[in-house]
Structure formats: C-alpha cells, structure tokens
Design an enzyme around this catalytic site. Structure first.
Site, PDB file in Angstrom:
ATOM      1  N   VAL A 218      47.808  99.753 -44.786  1.00 54.22           N
ATOM      2  CA  VAL A 218      46.504  99.677 -44.123  1.00 54.22           C
ATOM      3  C   VAL A 218      45.385  99.929 -45.136  1.00 54.22           C
ATOM      4  CG1 VAL A 218      46.522 102.123 -43.444  1.00 54.22           C
ATOM      5  CG2 VAL A 218      45.198 100.468 -42.120  1.00 54.22           C
TER       6      VAL A 218
ATOM      7  N   GLY B  25      43.593  95.554 -47.778  1.00 56.16           N
ATOM      8  CA  GLY B  25      42.786  94.344 -47.839  1.00 56.16           C
ATOM      9  C   GLY B  25      43.431  93.061 -47.383  1.00 56.16           C
ATOM     10  N   LYS B  26      44.423  93.122 -46.474  1.00 60.13           N
ATOM     11  CA  LYS B  26      45.078  91.883 -46.029  1.00 60.13           C
ATOM     12  C   LYS B  26      44.115  90.964 -45.289  1.00 60.13           C
ATOM     13  CE  LYS B  26      47.922  93.808 -43.365  1.00 60.13           C
ATOM     14  NZ  LYS B  26      47.052  95.011 -43.393  1.00 60.13           N
TER      15      LYS B  26
ATOM     16  N   PRO C  11      50.342  93.455 -39.125  1.00 59.85           N
ATOM     17  CA  PRO C  11      49.694  94.761 -39.224  1.00 59.85           C
ATOM     18  C   PRO C  11      50.308  95.621 -40.311  1.00 59.85           C
ATOM     19  CG  PRO C  11      50.183  94.220 -36.958  1.00 59.85           C
ATOM     20  CD  PRO C  11      50.894  93.208 -37.793  1.00 59.85           C
TER      21      PRO C  11
ATOM     22  N   ASN D 205      45.284  93.769 -55.238  1.00 60.40           N
ATOM     23  CA  ASN D 205      43.911  93.633 -54.743  1.00 60.40           C
ATOM     24  C   ASN D 205      43.025  94.777 -55.257  1.00 60.40           C
ATOM     25  OD1 ASN D 205      41.863  92.420 -53.253  1.00 60.40           O
ATOM     26  ND2 ASN D 205      42.307  93.642 -51.425  1.00 60.40           N
TER      27      ASN D 205
ATOM     28  N   LYS E 122      74.176 132.537 -10.427  1.00 64.12           N
ATOM     29  CA  LYS E 122      73.882 131.136 -10.742  1.00 64.12           C
ATOM     30  C   LYS E 122      74.384 130.197  -9.652  1.00 64.12           C
ATOM     31  CE  LYS E 122      76.206 131.262 -14.576  1.00 64.12           C
ATOM     32  NZ  LYS E 122      76.650 132.659 -14.427  1.00 64.12           N
TER      33      LYS E 122
ATOM     34  N   SER F  32      77.669 129.299 -20.194  1.00 62.18           N
ATOM     35  CA  SER F  32      77.209 128.692 -21.464  1.00 62.18           C
ATOM     36  C   SER F  32      76.469 129.700 -22.326  1.00 62.18           C
ATOM     37  CB  SER F  32      76.343 127.456 -21.190  1.00 62.18           C
ATOM     38  OG  SER F  32      75.417 127.661 -20.148  1.00 62.18           O
TER      39      SER F  32
END
Length: 625
Positions: free
Chosen positions: A31, A34-35, A107, A160, A469, A537
């Site tokens: 990004v 300069g594309k 992009p 570029n 539980k 657990s």
C-alpha cells in the site's frame, strides 16, 4: 483520445470478447507504493484515456487540495478516494500499439487480499511495484508469495519513486539486490527492474533524462515483450460446462475452453457421467463459422447423441483424461480472520464446478519471516500452508501449473465468502492405508438456528466433585426446554458409564475423558443443540483443549463450591474414601483442581440455592444464543 478504457462504450459481448483475447497483466505491491498512480500515468502517457477523463482527474485532485493525482482514475468508489486506498481489483482494457492487454489493479493492503487472489488468477505476467525509497515491505513479501502461489513467473519489478533517491544508480542497485534476494527465496526470478517515477512519468512510456545510466527497457517496452503466445492450446482439451440450453430444438453446451483445441467430429467424454459424444458443431456468438476452437474461446458445442451434461462437468478427450480422486493435496492461502483448523468443511470452487470438501490435515505451514515450513495445528489469517482436502465423491481436475488455469481452486464458506485460495497439487496419499474423513452436511448452522429459533452453544460446567454441577445443569435443561430451547446435558458420570468406561482417573485418562466429551459436544452443536457439559475437568490445559475443539460456541462456567461444602454433601462417600487412601488421584484431595481465573460465568454456589444457580445459568445461556 482513445476510448479503449470506457467499458460504457463497449457492447457487453464485445467487451467480453476483448477481455478473452487480451493479455492479462496484474499490478501488485505494498500500500502507498504507487500502483494506482502508475496505472493512471501509464494510461495517460499511452493515450488510453477517453475524452474528459483527464479533466475529471484534475478536478478531483483540486477538490482535495492535491496536485494531479493519477490514482483517482481508478477510484470508482468514493470510499477509495476518502480512505486513500483501492478496495477491489479493477480490470482495465488497455492497448499498446496493435496489442491488447487487460490491466488488473489488485489491492495492496491486508484486508483486501482476497480480491487479489481472484483478480490476478488468470494473469500472464505481473508488475511488482516497490517504493525505491522504502524497499521491500511486509506486503511485498506476501504479494511475491501470492504470485508464486497463483503461478505467475514473468515478473517486472518497477522501482517507483526513484526520484526520491535522485535516481542515484548505487542506491537503486542496492534496492534491486534486496528485492532480488527476497524473490530468490521464493524461487522467483524477475524479468527485469525498471527505475521509475509514476507521478512524473519517468521510464513509464518515455525514457527519463534523470537516469542516463539505465539502458534497459522502459515499462511499455517491457510490457510489449511479455510472451503472448497461446501455449494453452497445445495442452489436452478441457472445457468446463457453464450452461446447457435449447434454441430452435437444438441443445447447446456452453463453456470456455481452458486449454487445448476442439474440432467438429472429435469425440469427447463427459466427466461425471463417463458417457461419450461426438462434436456435431462448434458454435459461436456474433462470429464467423469455424469448425474448430482453441483455449481462451467461449463457445457452445452441439453433441451427438443428445446427452445432457450438468454445469461443472468437464469435457475432455477420452485418451487425455484429467486426475480423478477424492483426496487432494493443495497449497493454501488462508483469508479468514479466524484460524483454519482440521475438520472444517467448505465448498471448493473449481472453474464452474463446486464440491463439498473437508480439511483432513494441515501438512505444513509456511513461516513468512524466514520462508521455512513447519508443523502446526492451524493456519493463521493470511497464512500459507499445504493441506489435504477430502470430498465425498471423486473430483476431476488437472494439477496446478503456472501459466494455465489448471487446478486453481478457491474455498468458499457457508456465507458464499471466499476464505482461501487453494491451487490443487495432485492426489494425496492415504495415511496408514485408511481413507477416513468426515463428510459435511448440507444443512448449516445458520439454517438450524433459524429453524430452532436459537443458536447452538456448549456451556461447560467445571468444579469439584459434589459442587452441584449436574444438579444445576439438569434444572437449567428443564427451564430451557420449557422455553422451547433444544438443550441437552452431557454428565460426567453418564459418559463414564458408556463412551468413557475404558478410562480411569490418571492425568492422561482425565485428559482423554475431556477430549471425548468435547468431541461429542461439538457434534451435538452441529445438530443445533445447546449442550450443557457437567464435568469436573480439573486442569486448565484440558479445558483449553475443549475450547479449542469446540471453537467460538464455547462458554466456561465455574461452579464455585467450597471443599468443605462438597465434603458435607458427599452422599457417595468418595471424599472419605479418598482421605482414607482408598481412592487415588481424587480431585481436591490427592489430585489438583485448577480453578478458572476468567470464566465466562462464575457461579458462587455456596451463597444460593440450586434453583437460583440454575436461573443464573439460564440467564447467561439466553444471552449468548
């Protein structure tokens, strides 16, 4: 001025024909390197802008207090101008002399990489834009890897903003070497480097006086030298069926020839059917009759006998069949923000076909830092990996090959979003000789949620033996059921009576007990249920494993009851037996219990009745489903 760029001035059929015969060139880069500026300047310098477009760019630039900003040419969406980024890949017809190109502006910023995968998929060559002042950046490395993944081998590197270095040869050569070294790690060799200034037009369409030392091709000369021969025509014939329709009592099989040549009188085989037919006619739209067609052409075939292929069927010559397998090795680029894990299922889009596939294994993951492969349990966002995909039926494909459309698959999720690029490499070997893989259902979680009126969830209750539980879970199950919620309790004792009856209470056995419970709970969520797991657990690591297996639909609930209260409730006499040394590895006595520190719900059971605790659990569940 030429009106080549104006899609509005082209009839849709003419535009498609133009794009079919043009040479695709993808332009990628980090990004702000300069594309978009490069493309705007290139189109201007080569007289490829339609009337009025230059003035529009000037006006847009002035409106924002800028000098002439060539990137505005491509910013067809207001959001792109306001954010200063390009948000979608753009395909632009472009002419150099007598040769037609299609420029694909992909992009360069991370959140839009999925558009690059689809936008660059059919490109013959790439222009990799690198800011000469900044050098290669993270996205430069990532885009180079994508070019390798997609199979583009003809790469022009445009250095570029060389004006910021004063076009100094020594500094530019240093940047060239660093980019060359980076590409070499990916087995990529750039065709050439062009020092340039897209903003000022240096070495774009005319040679710059500021770089007298540079004698290589300028950008337009480099593009003109991109090979344009249709080498795909020399490969075995492949035509994926796009549609079948009747016109004046004649059935036409329409599609685009991806490779090879077809002639009237040839015999073709229809992929999934295995039936054969003769090509009675090669038909075209708005074109002169021709008894043969080659790669790149969109045509319709009349077959005899009058067989009816389906969309996605592959047509090929019988003696040149593609691969056919249900287990496929693939090179993956992962686009989803959540990691990819083994067992996930997607639609594999392969040309016009779609197949349900499941990730059977993650074979290796690429480290972008040093470009080495390593073993991993998941593939992170924007990660590269080798994976094995399995399908419920054999898939026909040609293994991925640079410069062709062969094997270029993408993975699509249940919301029709592309979540990964997946070039198919070939059949996968069976591990240990067992062809075991899950098959995904045709009814997804969103559909079940709409039908049931609630989302699926796993609510995992952890706590000491005797903490309450199971009592809380059963009461909550009853209350949820009364509200029309499809709830079910997985109780630890019930599991140990059946599925886990072979397990003891060693640390390893407890770990396996949790794993089995989590796998069962995950299956039940796929049926759309709210699953309340009541399981001691005791270890943090085991509960983390359960969360990893189940995924985002997991809530940890700590039923916090004091050891004294649990011993007081000891109707089974387990605590007394443990203290007398008659039971080994008993949680809270001779084995540790690691209490949660960040539970999704903390039930302080000592201070309330079972009914009140169940109400708290129900309130939480209703808030997340």
């Amino acid at each position: 001025m030429s009106d080549t760029l104006s899609a509005a001035r082209l009839d849709p059929a003419d535009r498609e024909a133009l794009l079919d015969t043009a040479t695709p060139i993808v332009i990628v880069g980090h990004v702000d390197h300069g594309k978009s500026t490069l493309i705007g300047r290139l189109l201007y310098d080569t007289d490829n802008l339609q009337d009025g477009k230059v003035q529009q760019i000037i006006d847009s630039s002035k409106k924002r207090g800028l000098a002439v900003e060539w990137s505005f040419l491509l910013d067809s969406l207001q959001i792109e101008r306001d954010q200063g980024v390009t948000v979608d890949s753009t395909r632009i017809p472009f002419r150099l002399g007598n040769r037609q190109f299609v420029i694909v502006d992909a992009p360069g910023h991370r959140q839009f990489l999925r558009n690059m995968i689809t936008g660059a998929a059919d490109a013959e060559a790439a222009v990799l834009v690198v800011d000469a002042n900044e050098g290669a950046q993270e996205q430069t490395r990532r885009h180079a890897m994508l070019l390798r993944l997609i199979g583009i081998r003809h790469i022009i590197v445009l250095l570029n903003k060389a004006d910021l270095l004063g076009f100094d040869e020594q500094k530019i050569r240093a940047v060239e070497k660093s980019v060359t070294d980076l590409l070499a790690q990916l087995d990529l060799t750039p065709s050439l480097f062009v020092p340039a200034s897209a903003r000022d037009g240096d070495n774009i369409a005319s040679r710059s006086e500021r770089s007298p030392w540079y004698t290589g091709p300028i950008l337009t000369e480099a593009l003109a030298a991109v090979p344009s021969g249709n080498t795909r025509a020399a490969l075995p014939f492949r035509m994926p069926v796009q549609d079948v329709y009747r016109y004046e009592d004649v059935r036409y099989v329409a599609g685009r020839i991806e490779r090879g040549v077809i002639r009237e009188g040839d015999t073709v085989e229809i992929g999934t059917q295995g039936s054969k037919a003769r090509v009675a006619k090669v038909a075209r739209w708005h074109a002169a009759d021709n008894k043969e067609a080659e790669a790149g052409e969109s045509i319709a075939l009349v077959l005899e006998p009058d067989v009816i292929p389906a969309r996605g069927d592959m047509l090929f010559l019988p003696h040149q069949a593609p691969e056919k397998t249900a287990r496929i090795r693939a090179h993956l680029f992962w686009l989803r923000q959540e990691p990819l894990r083994v067992g996930e299922s997607f639609r594999l889009r392969l040309s016009t076909a779609e197949h349900q596939v499941t990730v059977a294994s993650i074979d290796s993951v690429l480290r972008l830092d040093d470009l080495t492969e390593q073993q991993a349990q998941e593939v992170g966002p924007e990660g590269f990996a080798h994976v094995t995909l399995v399908a419920g039926e054999a898939i026909q494909f040609d293994p991925f090959s640079p410069g062709t459309s062969d094997g270029r698959g993408v993975l699509v999720d249940r919301n029709q979003r592309i979540v990964g690029g997946a070039p198919l490499l070939g059949p996968a070997d069976l591990k240990d000789g067992h062809a075991i893989h899950p098959s995904a259902g045709e009814v997804d979680g969103a559909q079940r949620a709409r039908s049931k009126g609630h989302k699926a969830r796993v609510v995992w209750l952890t706590g000491l033996s005797g903490a309450g539980k199971s009592t809380i879970a059963r009461l909550a199950e009853k209350k949820l059921f009364a509200r029309g919620i499809d709830a079910f309790v997985l109780d630890g004792d019930t599991l140990r009576m059946g599925l886990c009856s072979d397990l003891g209470f060693t640390e390893a056995d407890r770990h396996e007990n949790v794993r089995r419970a989590a796998e069962v709970a995950k299956i039940l969520t796929q049926a759309g249920q709210v699953v309340i797991v009541a399981l001691i657990s005791p270890l943090v690591a085991d509960r983390a494993l359960a969360r990893k297996i189940i995924g985002e639909e997991f809530d940890e609930v700590f039923v916090d009851t004091s050891l004294a209260t649990c011993e007081q409730r000891d109707s089974k006499g387990l605590y007394k037996a443990a203290r007398d040394g008659k039971i080994e590895n008993f949680t809270g006595i001779s084995a540790p219990y690691e209490a949660p520190t960040k539970a999704d719900l903390h039930i302080r059971a000592d201070g309330a009745t079972a009914e009140e605790n169940a109400d708290a659990l129900v309130t939480h569940i209703l808030s997340v489903i």
